[in-house]
Motif scaffolding. Structure first.
Motif, PDB file in Angstrom:
ATOM      1  N   PRO A  21       0.806  -1.230   0.000  1.00  0.00           N
ATOM      2  CA  PRO A  21       0.000   0.000   0.000  1.00  0.00           C
ATOM      3  C   PRO A  21       0.832   1.270   0.000  1.00  0.00           C
ATOM      4  O   PRO A  21       0.444   2.267  -0.624  1.00  0.00           O
ATOM      5  N   GLU A  22       1.959   1.282   0.709  1.00  0.00           N
ATOM      6  CA  GLU A  22       2.804   2.477   0.730  1.00  0.00           C
ATOM      7  C   GLU A  22       3.321   2.788  -0.683  1.00  0.00           C
ATOM      8  O   GLU A  22       3.311   3.935  -1.134  1.00  0.00           O
ATOM      9  N   ARG A  51      -1.737   7.692   1.368  1.00  0.00           N
ATOM     10  CA  ARG A  51      -1.261   6.561   2.158  1.00  0.00           C
ATOM     11  C   ARG A  51      -2.388   6.007   3.028  1.00  0.00           C
ATOM     12  O   ARG A  51      -2.569   4.788   3.125  1.00  0.00           O
ATOM     13  N   ALA A  54      -4.745   4.159   0.795  1.00  0.00           N
ATOM     14  CA  ALA A  54      -4.179   2.876   0.374  1.00  0.00           C
ATOM     15  C   ALA A  54      -4.282   1.838   1.487  1.00  0.00           C
ATOM     16  O   ALA A  54      -4.648   0.675   1.239  1.00  0.00           O
ATOM     17  N   LEU A  55      -3.965   2.245   2.714  1.00  0.00           N
ATOM     18  CA  LEU A  55      -4.057   1.309   3.833  1.00  0.00           C
ATOM     19  C   LEU A  55      -5.501   0.871   4.071  1.00  0.00           C
ATOM     20  O   LEU A  55      -5.766  -0.288   4.423  1.00  0.00           O
ATOM     21  N   THR A  57      -8.014   0.680   1.850  1.00  0.00           N
ATOM     22  CA  THR A  57      -8.634  -0.085   0.764  1.00  0.00           C
ATOM     23  C   THR A  57      -7.735  -1.201   0.225  1.00  0.00           C
ATOM     24  O   THR A  57      -8.132  -1.903  -0.707  1.00  0.00           O
ATOM     25  N   TRP A  58      -6.535  -1.367   0.780  1.00  0.00           N
ATOM     26  CA  TRP A  58      -5.589  -2.357   0.260  1.00  0.00           C
ATOM     27  C   TRP A  58      -6.153  -3.773   0.221  1.00  0.00           C
ATOM     28  O   TRP A  58      -5.900  -4.516  -0.745  1.00  0.00           O
ATOM     29  N   PRO A  62      -5.177  -3.333  -5.574  1.00  0.00           N
ATOM     30  CA  PRO A  62      -4.638  -2.051  -6.030  1.00  0.00           C
ATOM     31  C   PRO A  62      -5.635  -1.240  -6.860  1.00  0.00           C
ATOM     32  O   PRO A  62      -5.629  -0.003  -6.812  1.00  0.00           O
ATOM     33  N   VAL A  65      -7.697   0.729  -4.592  1.00  0.00           N
ATOM     34  CA  VAL A  65      -6.959   1.880  -4.062  1.00  0.00           C
ATOM     35  C   VAL A  65      -7.013   3.036  -5.054  1.00  0.00           C
ATOM     36  O   VAL A  65      -7.267   4.196  -4.686  1.00  0.00           O
TER      37      VAL A  65
END
Length: 267
Positions: A21-22, A51, A54-55, A57-58, A62, A65
């Motif tokens: 995710p990062e 960030r 992303a965390l 919805t990871w 992808p 995200v």
């Protein structure tokens, strides 16, 4: 956001998926704004928002995200009941606030109020907005009001950094915009259907029309011309109305008594 931009973000997220995710957050940020050449706190805060997205919805992958990042960016909208200029001001503030925290938004709200005072020549805060009409400072007041709303939102225990896509008021406004668009679309479809029906009826009427040239004997012609002169019509009108009132009966055709007039003529 264009279709190409949407696709670019999706591809960037897929390519950076092995980095977790990062890495996906950095890839999305770089696709939109590139790498900053100097320290830009606001841009870094936007990266932080990506960030967090992303965390969050990871687990969905992808692509999810990328979709969530697009939603966060394109979610800004204004009150559909407000004037268009006010909606524009609201959207501009929401986009400017993207990635800001409570302290930054509070500073922006104070700055916006200074712009209000400068535009209105230093009028006092208690002045009624309705008195402004279309005068100077109205746009600045709209912006200040929106900054204040965002400040109340982020200080009420919501997300630490502002995202238009997570703003409940923006979500409600978006739904209202969608409802209005659906209503406009439905009205347009109904109008098109009505026009099509009228055109079909007109075509059918033209198909059903019968064009005749009649040769009447002298006595019949004199009677028709006399009736036409008496009722202010043309001989063709008289013949047309006689046919209109003719009925098929057991003993043959019959015409009930009627008074010829323009109200019987075809429209």
């Amino acid at each position: 956001m264009t279709v190409n931009r949407d696709r670019s973000l999706e591809l960037a997220a897929q390519k950076a998926a092995p980095e977790g995710p990062e890495g996906v957050a950095r890839a999305l940020f770089q696709t939109l704004w590139g790498l900053p050449k100097f320290a830009d706190e606001h841009r870094l805060r936007r990266l932080e928002v990506f960030r967090v997205i992303a965390l969050r919805t990871w687990p969905e992958g992808p692509e999810a995200v990328a979709a969530a990042a697009l939603h966060a960016l394109s979610g800004a909208t204004g009150d559909p009941a407000a004037p268009w200029a006010q909606q524009t001001a609201q959207r501009a503030v929401q986009l400017a606030a993207f990635g800001l925290g409570p302290d930054e938004i509070r500073a922006r709200a104070a700055e916006a109020w200074q712009y209000v005072l400068e535009a209105e020549g230093g009028f006092c805060e208690e002045e009624d907005d309705e008195e402004l009409g279309g005068g100077p400072g109205l746009s600045e007041r709209w912006r200040h009001t929106e900054w204040q709303r965002l400040l109340e939102l982020v200080t009420a225990g919501g997300a630490p950094l502002y995202e238009p896509g997570l703003d409940p008021q923006v979500t409600a406004w978006t739904e209202q915009h969608q409802e209005r668009r659906q209503q406009v679309h439905a009205a347009g479809e109904a109008a098109r259907a009505e026009r099509a029906a009228r055109a079909k009826t007109a075509r059918q009427e033209r198909v059903d029309e019968l064009q005749l040239e009649l040769a009447l004997d002298a006595a019949t012609g004199r009677r028709v011309r006399a009736w036409a002169q008496h009722y202010g019509l043309t001989p063709a009108d008289i013949v047309h109305q006689l046919v209109q009132h003719a009925t098929d009966r057991p003993g043959g055709l019959a015409v009930d008594e009627f008074t010829p007039g323009p109200h019987f003529l075809p429209r």
